[in-house]
Design a protein around this motif. Structure first.
Motif: not given
Length: 401
Positions: A46-50
């Motif tokens: 879930g790194a892309i949203l962060l």
């Protein structure tokens, strides 16, 4: 929980001192080259949203690292690029890249996101980038010496996608109007041979320039046609027939005819002008002659009138002369009578003696004085009478002798 998941969780920490090293570590994992696809592990965590949130961070260093990590993800597979697109991180990154107030290092990393996505993405993904302003970012990158080659490759990929759309839909390339060909043409004289060749190839493969208006059009655009006589491309808004040999011949023939007619008209105008000048000169001479002739006639008329007056005077004078002549004749008759009387008296005097002659002379003198007093004799008659008297006196003297 894996190490990647732990690092991704630390991206949400409230302290920059924690977020910055964690973000740097995630970026290095994405860049790792191994049989294991670590980029996919980062995305699954879930790194892309962060990362989308971190590109708006107040710290420029964190902004730069977030854009750098996203650019490395955009250099991955098509599915990974799609996850970047689905996260809607592309529009804010393009805004950062186009904003002139953005820090130079942050802006450079944001541009690399667009570069990697256009180089590695599918046709659909490239269309998405174009519709969100990706071409403008690539054109701006043409001014950066370190990024110009990648920018040309990205633009070539965009034009290839546009040509594919044009072939499928039978419409002109929808992306050609987004690219300023002047920016690419300036690169044809670049010091780098590779850049110069790449720019020339891009223009030759995807664009054709109207030889008259010099506007660039897609080669698949129906508005552009190739003229076999001119041997160049001409758009529908321009007319190259004026450069054709047949048109030039007719045009110059018409120009020559107009020049000939103009010269003839000028000659005719000069001829008419000279005729008018001659006519005016004749009229002036005629007017002067008429004026002069009128003066002579007036003089002649005056002379005639003067002659008439003199004639009248002569006539009146002749009448007077006749009267005077008559008067003189009368006086002469009177004189003759007087002379007879004098002659008689002279004879008497001659008989009586010389003393009587003196008396007779006195009587004649007294008679003449009486006549003068009466006005019968004028000066001339008196003079003539005296002359005659002298002659008579001489005759009497001779007779006496």
């Amino acid at each position: 929980m894996t190490v990647v998941q732990t690092l991704v969780r630390l991206l949400t920490h409230r302290h920059c001192r924690v977020v910055k090293p964690a973000l740097r570590t995630v970026g290095n994992i994405v860049c790792a080259e191994d049989d294991t696809d670590y980029t996919q592990l980062v995305l699954e965590a879930g790194a892309i949203l962060l990362l989308k949130n971190l590109i708006h961070h107040s710290s420029k260093e964190i902004q730069k690292e977030a854009c750098w990590t996203v650019s490395n993800i955009a250099a991955g597979t098509i599915s990974q690029i799609q996850e970047v697109i689905d996260s809607e991180v592309i529009p804010p990154i393009i805004d950062i890249a186009r904003n002139p107030d953005t820090d130079t290092e942050v802006k450079s990393e944001a541009c690399w996101v667009v570069l990697n996505a256009t180089s590695c993405g599918s046709d659909t993904q490239i269309e998405y980038l174009v519709f969100n302003g990706g071409v403008a970012v690539l054109v701006d990158m043409l001014q950066e010496p370190t990024m110009v080659m990648m920018a040309l490759e990205g633009l070539e990929r965009v034009m290839q996608v546009g040509d594919g759309i044009a072939r499928r839909t039978a419409v002109p390339n929808p992306f050609t109007h987004l690219l300023s060909t002047s920016a690419v043409e300036s690169l044809e004289s670049n010091k780098s041979i590779a850049v110069s060749k790449k720019a020339t190839k891009l223009l030759r493969d995807h664009f054709s320039t109207c030889a008259i208006c010099l506007h660039a059009f897609s080669k698949l655009d129906s508005i552009l046609a190739y003229c076999t006589e001119c041997k160049c491309f001409v758009c529908a808004d321009c007319d190259c027939r004026v450069f054709h040999l047949s048109f030039q011949e007719s045009f110059w023939s018409k120009v020559s005819e107009e020049e000939t007619n103009s010269k003839q008209a000028q000659k005719q105008s000069r001829r008419l002008k000279k005729q008018k000048q001659k006519q005016r000169l004749k009229e002036k001479k005629a007017a002067a002659a008429e004026k002069k002739g009128g003066g002579k006639e007036n003089e002649i008329e005056k002379e005639r009138e003067g002659e008439k007056e003199r004639k009248k005077e002569r006539e009146s004078g002749s009448g007077k002369e006749e009267e005077e002549e008559k008067e003189r004749e009368k006086k002469e008759e009177d004189g003759k009578t007087l002379s007879l009387s004098l002659s008689n008296s002279s004879i008497t005097q001659s008989v009586t003696g010389k003393l009587d002659e003196g008396n007779g002379e006195k009587e004649r003198e007294s008679a003449r004085e009486s006549e003068r007093e009466k006005g019968h004799l004028d000066r001339e008659s008196v003079y003539r009478h005296k002359e005659r008297e002298k002659e008579r006196k001489k005759e009497r003297v001779r007779e006496q002798l």
